[in-house]
Design an enzyme around this catalytic site. Structure first.
Site, mmCIF file in Angstrom:
data_model
loop_
_atom_site.group_PDB
_atom_site.id
_atom_site.type_symbol
_atom_site.label_atom_id
_atom_site.label_comp_id
_atom_site.label_asym_id
_atom_site.label_seq_id
_atom_site.Cartn_x
_atom_site.Cartn_y
_atom_site.Cartn_z
ATOM 1 N N LYS A 158 40.661 37.053 48.401
ATOM 2 C CA LYS A 158 42.091 36.766 48.295
ATOM 3 C C LYS A 158 42.320 35.584 47.363
ATOM 4 C CE LYS A 158 43.433 39.663 49.464
ATOM 5 N NZ LYS A 158 43.065 40.885 50.156
ATOM 6 N N GLU A 202 36.497 38.208 52.647
ATOM 7 C CA GLU A 202 37.877 38.609 52.376
ATOM 8 C C GLU A 202 38.708 37.381 51.961
ATOM 9 O OE1 GLU A 202 39.574 41.034 51.725
ATOM 10 O OE2 GLU A 202 41.637 40.697 52.355
ATOM 11 N N TRP A 234 48.259 51.003 32.743
ATOM 12 C CA TRP A 234 47.309 49.929 33.052
ATOM 13 C C TRP A 234 46.153 50.156 32.097
ATOM 14 C CZ3 TRP A 234 42.315 49.534 35.318
ATOM 15 C CH2 TRP A 234 41.993 48.267 35.803
ATOM 16 N N ASN A 249 47.534 59.740 33.180
ATOM 17 C CA ASN A 249 46.810 58.795 34.040
ATOM 18 C C ASN A 249 45.366 59.256 34.071
ATOM 19 O OD1 ASN A 249 49.260 57.776 34.682
ATOM 20 N ND2 ASN A 249 49.242 58.432 36.816
ATOM 21 N N GLY A 250 44.444 58.309 34.106
ATOM 22 C CA GLY A 250 43.037 58.686 34.206
ATOM 23 C C GLY A 250 42.274 58.311 32.951
ATOM 24 N N LYS A 279 47.380 48.054 41.877
ATOM 25 C CA LYS A 279 47.441 48.280 43.319
ATOM 26 C C LYS A 279 46.646 49.518 43.739
ATOM 27 C CE LYS A 279 48.858 47.506 47.482
ATOM 28 N NZ LYS A 279 48.141 46.432 48.182
ATOM 29 N N GLU A 313 41.526 36.491 43.608
ATOM 30 C CA GLU A 313 42.365 37.489 42.913
ATOM 31 C C GLU A 313 43.777 37.001 42.640
ATOM 32 O OE1 GLU A 313 43.042 41.306 44.828
ATOM 33 O OE2 GLU A 313 42.909 40.375 46.775
ATOM 34 N N HIS A 340 19.521 28.536 51.402
ATOM 35 C CA HIS A 340 18.640 29.371 50.578
ATOM 36 C C HIS A 340 19.149 29.459 49.141
ATOM 37 C CE1 HIS A 340 16.317 30.446 54.061
ATOM 38 N NE2 HIS A 340 17.437 30.752 54.707
ATOM 39 N N CYS A 351 48.264 53.245 36.577
ATOM 40 C CA CYS A 351 49.254 54.015 35.830
ATOM 41 C C CYS A 351 50.139 54.859 36.748
ATOM 42 C CB CYS A 351 48.573 54.970 34.869
ATOM 43 S SG CYS A 351 47.423 54.194 33.758
ATOM 44 N N ARG A 381 52.111 49.149 41.679
ATOM 45 C CA ARG A 381 50.715 49.525 41.453
ATOM 46 C C ARG A 381 50.051 48.668 40.382
ATOM 47 N NH1 ARG A 381 49.787 55.600 40.961
ATOM 48 N NH2 ARG A 381 50.443 56.377 42.941
#
Ligand code: F6R
Length: 619
Positions: free
Chosen positions: A496, A492, A74, A108-109, A614, A499, A515, A2, A27
């Protein structure tokens, strides 16, 4: 995540609010809105589309005024829908759900006690028009309002449990916005006879460079040409006025030009040589003072390292653990911040707590840092890309990476520059502990300085990676393998890919394959392997044989000197020569390119992948 922008001015501030939202777009958000004080009342436009569409809607509806607030949302509580988008209006007792009240608010929050407050306010006759936790704040402020907005906000805030940044205005006070923060970032922008608030100084770029970073618990009262900041004094139980430093901040606009690139992510992958060079710019030699005054004393005092981070930043920390233990010989643990903050661990005051963050605003990482400090670990250092962020302000020491603004949600240049910062930290700790000879320092510095050129050479592999991505785009699963220092790089690479292309991808240390995950290997399962020519190469080759023997398709990024050749079921892209300890910084680059081009081939929204944000400023 947000974003908030608010303003009190004599000019029409809608273009400034909309421009501010555009700068916060990177974001991630799923709806947006703007509200102003116009013609003696509250007016708003809200949209589940892009900010550009909101702008169009606001223009069409003739929304224009000198006082207003705007928001990108968001979704956390309630679906991404227009009725849940901010700004929210209070609807006073006994008013219908469509009735326009007197309070307009963005938030926000997360308000954790929203259920309890909602029940209380409903019982008082307030009508709810959304499923958000935010709407309770608008009604609560309305409930406390008796002619003074600041007073109403100050009465309402102590009732809220959770994290928030809010901006509010009232129908009955045309030239006033009140804003507050507790757990979510918020800055005040001071202009010539006008004032602003925003989640980030970048949102106000070009409007004002006079910025006050509000502290936890601050409430700011913005009026034309003046402002007051207050906070609750726990001894007297009253709000008292406080002074905060106004800083000159040259925030860069998030709306950087794409140039020849299709997406910000591609641009940022290709910016890595420059980002690394900039991050090393001020480094003339290794010294603890690279991390701030007093670092030498701190480094002398500590005998272990605890790294706290989330997501991609956690993987850079996981890579650094190998460096810190093998080069600096300092015991290192790496913890996922969202877990650590709630875990019973054994604190040791002789620990250097290192947080890693691109944004410097990640709520979980900040909470983990505070948790570590509350347990008596006072020595804190951050590797961070935003010099003005909460993380930098909270930590004793810092190394600022110079990746520049990262707009794509998937982190790329922030990761490689974090690795550079962490390698410098390794060398500085090694030096303090007597494990870095002059000869080793000179050799490492030479390798670091050559990195931009080495990364450039890896970027030239893009056409070969594109050829592979066509294959990958047709898959729904992928495995990534790495060993040692390159296991976090495999993690990583898998992050990538998942996502941005939405392909399910998992990473394993190659020795762990037999295993369990070997059961997944069929001709349909691409197995990406990170194959540097290091001490574990022969072991890795055996692991690759295990995959081949089960008909698995191997896609190997092999160092030039490994003698791994392409054959049926074994596809090889040849990397430059082995780059020693810094090899992970090279090996992650083709994995970024693979994820990027696979996502492009699948037609996903690369820079704004679904459901992701973001800057993750909520828990
Ligand atoms: C993945 C990604 C995230 C972030 C994570 C931490 O590409 O970008 O996993 O790394 O949300 O963010 P920062 O580094 O800002 O604390």
């Amino acid at each position: 995540m947000c974003g908030i922008v608010g303003a009190v001015s004599q000019r029409n501030i809608v273009p400034i609010l909309v421009e501010g939202l555009k700068r916060l777009e990177y974001r991630g958000y799923d709806s947006c809105g703007v509200a102003v004080h116009q013609d003696g009342g509250l007016r708003r436009a809200r949209s589940t589309s892009r900010v550009a569409e909101l702008q169009h809607q606001a223009e069409q509806d003739g929304i224009a005024a000198g006082t207003g607030i705007a928001h990108t949302r968001w979704a956390t509580h309630g679906a991404p829908a227009v009725h849940n988008a901010h700004p929210h209006f209070s609807a006073g007792p006994n008013a219908g759900a469509d009735a326009v009240g007197r309070i307009a608010l963005v938030h926000n929050g997360i308000i954790e006690n929203h259920d309890e407050l909602r029940a209380e306010l409903k019982a008082r006759g307030y009508v709810f028009a959304s499923q958000t936790d935010t709407e309770v704040i608008a009604h609560l402020i309305d409930h406390h309002y008796s002619g003074d907005l600041l007073d109403a906000v100050q009465q309402a805030l102590p009732r809220l449990k959770g994290a928030y940044a809010v901006a509010v205005f009232c129908r009955d006070e045309p030239h006033r916005v009140v804003a507050a923060r507790e757990g979510s970032p918020l800055v005040l922008g001071v202009g010539e006879s006008e004032n602003f608030v925003a989640s980030d100084a970048m949102a106000l770029a070009g409007v004002t460079d006079q910025i006050v970073y509000l502290e936890e618990g601050d409430v700011v009262d913005l009026q034309l040409g003046r402002y007051w900041i207050s906070r609750l004094d726990t001894t007297s139980g009253r709000f008292i006025t406080v002074q905060r430093e106004v800083k000159t901040v040259h925030a860069h606009s998030g709306a950087a030009e794409l140039g020849p690139y299709r997406h910000y992510m591609q641009k940022e992958i290709f910016e890595q040589p420059v980002a690394i060079a900039n991050t090393l710019d001020a480094v003339t030699g290794i010294s603890p003072e690279l991390f701030g005054d007093g670092a030498w004393r701190v480094f002398k005092e500590v005998d272990k390292v605890l790294i706290l981070a989330c997501g991609t930043s956690y993987y850079s920390g996981s890579t650094a653990k190998y460096w810190l233990e093998s080069i600096a010989k300092i015991p290192t643990s790496v913890e996922i911040a969202s877990e650590y903050r709630y875990r019973d661990s054994v604190p040791d005051p002789k620990t250097l707590v290192v947080t890693i963050s691109q944004s410097g605003e990640t709520a979980d990482t900040i909470a983990a840092l505070k948790h570590a400090r509350a347990q008596g670990m006072k020595h804190t250092l951050t590797i961070c890309n935003v010099s003005t962020s909460a993380m930098v302000r909270e930590c004793e020491l810092a190394y600022i990476t110079r990746a520049g603004a990262e707009i794509g949600v998937a982190s790329t240049k922030a990761f490689t520059t974090q690795l550079v910062g962490l390698f410098l930290l390794t060398l500085a700790l090694a030096q303090t502990r007597g494990h870095l000879s002059d000869e080793a320092e000179a050799r490492h510095l030479k390798d670091l300085r050559h990195l931009p050129v080495a990364v450039q050479a890896v970027l030239a592999l893009e056409p070969q990676v594109i050829a592979w991505s066509e294959e990958f785009a047709r898959k729904e699963n992928a495995l990534f393998l790495g060993r040692g220092l390159h296991y976090p790089i495999a993690l990583e690479g898998a992050l990538k890919l998942k996502e941005i292309s939405y392909i399910h991808a998992e990473a394993y240390p190659a020795g762990e394959l037999k295993h369990g995950p070997l059961a997944l290997v069929t001709a349909e399962m691409p197995v990406v392997t990170v194959a540097p020519n290091d001490a574990l190469l022969e072991k890795l080759k055996s692991n690759m044989q295990e995959v081949r023997a089960r008909g698995g398709q191997l896609y190997v990024f092999a160092d030039g000197d490994t003698a791994i050749e392409s054959e049926a079921g074994l596809h090889v892209i040849r990397m430059p020569e082995h780059y020693g300890a810094l090899s992970p910084i090279l090996h992650v680059v083709p994995l970024q390119l693979l994820a990027y081009h696979t996502a492009c081939a699948r037609g996903t929204d690369v820079d704004k992948p679904r459901n992701l944000a973001k800057s993750v400023t909520v828990e």
